[in-house]
Design an enzyme around this catalytic site. Structure first.
Site, PDB file in Angstrom:
ATOM      1  N   GLU A 193     -20.945  -2.092  29.652  1.00  0.00           N
ATOM      2  CA  GLU A 193     -20.236  -1.327  28.830  1.00  0.00           C
ATOM      3  C   GLU A 193     -20.323   0.202  29.045  1.00  0.00           C
ATOM      4  O   GLU A 193     -19.797   1.163  28.417  1.00  0.00           O
ATOM      5  CB  GLU A 193     -20.204  -1.369  27.300  1.00  0.00           C
ATOM      6  CG  GLU A 193     -19.853  -2.812  26.799  1.00  0.00           C
ATOM      7  CD  GLU A 193     -19.891  -3.238  25.307  1.00  0.00           C
ATOM      8  OE1 GLU A 193     -20.842  -2.404  24.651  1.00  0.00           O
ATOM      9  OE2 GLU A 193     -19.279  -4.092  25.079  1.00  0.00           O
ATOM     10  N   ASP A 195      -2.043 -15.670 -18.208  1.00  0.00           N
ATOM     11  CA  ASP A 195      -2.111 -14.070 -18.182  1.00  0.00           C
ATOM     12  C   ASP A 195      -2.979 -13.815 -19.309  1.00  0.00           C
ATOM     13  O   ASP A 195      -3.612 -12.582 -19.375  1.00  0.00           O
ATOM     14  CB  ASP A 195      -0.812 -14.022 -19.131  1.00  0.00           C
ATOM     15  CG  ASP A 195       0.301 -13.773 -17.889  1.00  0.00           C
ATOM     16  OD1 ASP A 195       0.058 -13.562 -16.756  1.00  0.00           O
ATOM     17  OD2 ASP A 195       1.647 -13.633 -18.404  1.00  0.00           O
ATOM     18  N   GLU A 213       3.421 -14.932  -6.506  1.00  0.00           N
ATOM     19  CA  GLU A 213       2.067 -14.420  -7.409  1.00  0.00           C
ATOM     20  C   GLU A 213       1.945 -15.443  -8.168  1.00  0.00           C
ATOM     21  O   GLU A 213       0.778 -15.853  -8.339  1.00  0.00           O
ATOM     22  CB  GLU A 213       2.723 -13.290  -8.037  1.00  0.00           C
ATOM     23  CG  GLU A 213       1.661 -12.515  -9.062  1.00  0.00           C
ATOM     24  CD  GLU A 213       2.317 -11.525  -9.930  1.00  0.00           C
ATOM     25  OE1 GLU A 213       1.154 -10.796 -10.580  1.00  0.00           O
ATOM     26  OE2 GLU A 213       3.423 -11.427 -10.207  1.00  0.00           O
ATOM     27  N   HIS A 214       2.949 -16.116  -9.018  1.00  0.00           N
ATOM     28  CA  HIS A 214       2.449 -17.056  -9.785  1.00  0.00           C
ATOM     29  C   HIS A 214       3.343 -18.380  -9.246  1.00  0.00           C
ATOM     30  O   HIS A 214       4.528 -18.344  -9.109  1.00  0.00           O
ATOM     31  CB  HIS A 214       2.950 -16.794 -11.499  1.00  0.00           C
ATOM     32  CG  HIS A 214       2.609 -15.732 -11.876  1.00  0.00           C
ATOM     33  ND1 HIS A 214       2.970 -14.454 -11.977  1.00  0.00           N
ATOM     34  CD2 HIS A 214       0.930 -15.340 -12.344  1.00  0.00           C
ATOM     35  CE1 HIS A 214       2.353 -13.485 -12.521  1.00  0.00           C
ATOM     36  NE2 HIS A 214       1.028 -14.034 -12.837  1.00  0.00           N
ATOM     37  N   HIS A 268       8.814  -8.620 -18.393  1.00  0.00           N
ATOM     38  CA  HIS A 268       7.774  -7.896 -17.856  1.00  0.00           C
ATOM     39  C   HIS A 268       8.619  -6.442 -17.548  1.00  0.00           C
ATOM     40  O   HIS A 268       8.071  -5.481 -17.621  1.00  0.00           O
ATOM     41  CB  HIS A 268       7.109  -8.413 -16.734  1.00  0.00           C
ATOM     42  CG  HIS A 268       5.585  -9.103 -17.221  1.00  0.00           C
ATOM     43  ND1 HIS A 268       5.037  -8.338 -17.824  1.00  0.00           N
ATOM     44  CD2 HIS A 268       5.401 -10.217 -17.006  1.00  0.00           C
ATOM     45  CE1 HIS A 268       3.683  -9.094 -18.214  1.00  0.00           C
ATOM     46  NE2 HIS A 268       4.047 -10.187 -17.594  1.00  0.00           N
ATOM     47  N   TYR A 297      -7.979   2.063 -14.048  1.00  0.00           N
ATOM     48  CA  TYR A 297      -6.440   2.769 -14.564  1.00  0.00           C
ATOM     49  C   TYR A 297      -5.866   1.747 -15.362  1.00  0.00           C
ATOM     50  O   TYR A 297      -5.662   0.585 -14.902  1.00  0.00           O
ATOM     51  CB  TYR A 297      -5.833   3.068 -13.203  1.00  0.00           C
ATOM     52  CG  TYR A 297      -4.543   4.212 -13.882  1.00  0.00           C
ATOM     53  CD1 TYR A 297      -4.838   5.492 -13.937  1.00  0.00           C
ATOM     54  CD2 TYR A 297      -3.179   3.563 -14.260  1.00  0.00           C
ATOM     55  CE1 TYR A 297      -3.648   6.221 -14.464  1.00  0.00           C
ATOM     56  CE2 TYR A 297      -2.466   4.261 -14.889  1.00  0.00           C
ATOM     57  CZ  TYR A 297      -2.418   5.767 -14.854  1.00  0.00           C
ATOM     58  OH  TYR A 297      -1.551   6.259 -15.139  1.00  0.00           O
ATOM     59  N   GLN A 326      -3.162  12.658 -11.566  1.00  0.00           N
ATOM     60  CA  GLN A 326      -4.376  13.302 -11.829  1.00  0.00           C
ATOM     61  C   GLN A 326      -5.477  12.587 -12.196  1.00  0.00           C
ATOM     62  O   GLN A 326      -6.715  12.884 -11.950  1.00  0.00           O
ATOM     63  CB  GLN A 326      -3.899  14.388 -12.730  1.00  0.00           C
ATOM     64  CG  GLN A 326      -3.485  13.695 -14.147  1.00  0.00           C
ATOM     65  CD  GLN A 326      -1.919  13.507 -14.194  1.00  0.00           C
ATOM     66  OE1 GLN A 326      -1.330  13.384 -13.195  1.00  0.00           O
ATOM     67  NE2 GLN A 326      -1.406  13.635 -15.477  1.00  0.00           N
ATOM     68  N   SER A 337       6.299  -8.260 -11.215  1.00  0.00           N
ATOM     69  CA  SER A 337       5.629  -9.536 -11.192  1.00  0.00           C
ATOM     70  C   SER A 337       6.758 -10.506 -10.824  1.00  0.00           C
ATOM     71  O   SER A 337       8.032 -10.192 -10.709  1.00  0.00           O
ATOM     72  CB  SER A 337       5.368  -9.881 -12.855  1.00  0.00           C
ATOM     73  OG  SER A 337       4.532 -10.915 -12.965  1.00  0.00           O
ATOM     74  N   ASN A 390       2.350   3.095 -12.004  1.00  0.00           N
ATOM     75  CA  ASN A 390       3.791   3.740 -11.655  1.00  0.00           C
ATOM     76  C   ASN A 390       3.560   4.152 -10.018  1.00  0.00           C
ATOM     77  O   ASN A 390       2.647   4.045  -9.313  1.00  0.00           O
ATOM     78  CB  ASN A 390       4.588   4.500 -12.318  1.00  0.00           C
ATOM     79  CG  ASN A 390       3.615   5.698 -12.589  1.00  0.00           C
ATOM     80  OD1 ASN A 390       2.913   6.161 -11.595  1.00  0.00           O
ATOM     81  ND2 ASN A 390       4.228   6.899 -13.450  1.00  0.00           N
ATOM     82  N   HIS A 420     -27.746   2.734  24.738  1.00  0.00           N
ATOM     83  CA  HIS A 420     -28.011   1.590  24.104  1.00  0.00           C
ATOM     84  C   HIS A 420     -28.785   0.654  24.882  1.00  0.00           C
ATOM     85  O   HIS A 420     -29.881   0.100  24.197  1.00  0.00           O
ATOM     86  CB  HIS A 420     -26.439   0.684  24.007  1.00  0.00           C
ATOM     87  CG  HIS A 420     -25.651   1.147  22.738  1.00  0.00           C
ATOM     88  ND1 HIS A 420     -25.355   2.498  22.755  1.00  0.00           N
ATOM     89  CD2 HIS A 420     -25.012   0.518  21.931  1.00  0.00           C
ATOM     90  CE1 HIS A 420     -24.499   2.667  21.646  1.00  0.00           C
ATOM     91  NE2 HIS A 420     -24.524   1.361  20.993  1.00  0.00           N
TER      92      HIS A 420
END
Length: 430
Positions: free
Chosen positions: A415, A361, A327-328, A262, A130, A191, A237, A214, A420
């Site tokens: 068990e 990046d 993250e960074h 960002h 995506y 969708q 970010s 989003n 088994h």
């Protein structure tokens, strides 16, 4: 006003804990609307995609077609600046080489009993990528998501990207071809996620979906998880820069703003032991803010979520950085390498003053799809392994079954699983 936390303050721990727990984005309650979209696409296929694209993206897919054509990609190459195409090729090649080193090896061995054990790795057959539309439609993200899939050996890489008012970012199409994307469809939103998961008349389903989006896209990924795999639900970010006074304040300010531009909910944090240096960086941020095309976004991010953390010394910075789990993480101190082995929690580490996060990046080679919102405490950035599966292998002969079988029977009966136990016992005439 930028948040300032001083380790010498008596209430520092309380303030730091509150800082860690703060939320930077309001989760929209979109699940009901998204579930309706997902269910309708599952029922109606292309018909639903056409309707939603008219409503949300103002595009008539009956005229344009759902699939992006090779001629359109050719036109994108013609429209793209040659220098940018060359830069994307450099990025692609570096991403490919680095990720090729992540390819795992199959393993098979025989233990002391003569039992053969092992594992083998296989690529996922088809993945969906995506790509957001609008201002977040980045060709670099196409490379970062698609190249590891290509290196892993994924047969079919399918990209979906919204085309608001019929417009597609030419560089996104260029990056898709450079990365070996198999199919591109001009659909977006929840969708598109549903189409990738369940398939339509035009779009065949995939086994895993990756890529940012989003709140609607994130909700759709959560809903279809289980039918398909997903990568992660990424938040805004963030960067943490641990820097000493010997750095150029303008450099550090530029790195902080590179995150701030960002998203209004992005977060830039400076951690230092020198208050005068911190003030110099803040002044540099204010000067540079007014030179940016995205001044409004960066200003809001820095004002609402920016932070300066003043530590007594850099020994104290290490546990705090591990709690932030950024993250960074940029480490710009005299002996940056000595810090690295002691950092447990970070999405990606950038070592030394000449390694700005921005290189990661784009052209560093490491992946820029990384865990956010402190999830680096338990997860990793995107890699080749995200597009592969490990299958266990086990082989016994009659001697090995006689050696191990009785213990298996014992456990099965304990068990209460008689079938088994019988599965082994019948082979051993027990």
């Amino acid at each position: 006003m930028v948040t300032t936390l001083r380790q010498t303050d008596p209430d520092f721990e309380q303030k730091f804990a509150a800082f860690l727990s703060g939320k930077r984005e309001v989760s929209e309650d979109v699940d009901r609307a998204v579930r309706e979209i997902v269910d309708r696409v599952r029922r109606e296929g292309d018909s639903a995609l056409l309707d939603y694209s008219r409503r949300f993206d103002r595009i008539d897919l009956e005229k344009t077609g759902i699939a992006v054509t090779e001629a359109e990609i050719d036109a994108a190459f013609d429209a793209a600046p040659a220098s940018t195409v060359e830069a994307l090729k450099l990025a692609r090649d570096r991403i490919e080489k680095h990720h090729a080193r992540q390819l795992p090896k199959d393993d098979r061995y025989t233990d002391a009993l003569g039992v053969e054990l092992g594992s083998r790795w296989t690529a996922i057959e088809a993945v969906g990528l995506y790509v957001p539309g609008g201002t977040a439609s980045y060709p670099s993200s196409v490379l970062m998501n698609a190249m590891p899939a290509k290196v892993a050996g994924v047969d079919r890489i399918v990209m979906v990207v919204p085309a608001p008012d019929g417009n597609l970012n030419p560089l996104v199409l260029v990056a898709a071809r450079l990365a070996g994307v198999s199919e591109i469809y001009r659909v977006g939103g929840a969708q598109a996620i549903a189409a990738l998961a369940y398939g339509t008349e035009t779009i065949r389903p995939v086994a895993k979906i990756v890529g940012p989006g989003n709140a609607y896209v994130a909700a759709a990924k959560r809903i279809v998880f289980g039918t398909v795999g997903i990568d992660m639900i990424a938040g805004p970010s963030e960067v943490l820069i641990v820097a000493d006074k010997d750095n150029n304040p303008d450099w550090i300010a530029a790195d902080l703003l590179a995150q701030a531009e960002h998203d209004m909910a992005a977060q830039s944090i400076l951690m230092t032991n020198d208050e005068a240096f911190a003030h110099a960086v803040e002044e540099a941020v204010e000067r540079q803010l007014h030179t940016l095309a995205r001044t409004e976004t960066a200003s809001a991010s820095w004002r609402d979520f920016g932070a300066v953390i003043l530590v007594k010394d850099f020994e104290d910075a290490i546990p705090l950085a591990n709690r932030i789990a950024a993250e960074h993480l940029e480490i710009a101190v005299a002996d940056a390498e000595a810090f690295v082995p002691r950092i447990r929690n970070a999405g990606s580490i950038f070592i030394g003053g000449y390694t700005p996060e921005v290189i990661g990046d784009y052209v560093g080679g490491c992946n820029h799809v990384l865990p956010t919102a402190r999830s680096a405490r338990f997860s990793s950035g995107l890699s080749v392994l995200d597009y592969m599966k490990r299958t266990s292998l086990l082989k016994l002969g009659s001697e090995q079954l006689r050696a191990l079988g009785p213990a298996a029977i014992e456990i099965a009966r304990a068990e209460g699983l008689d079938a088994h136990a019988q599965s082994v016992a019948i082979r051993l005439n027990l």
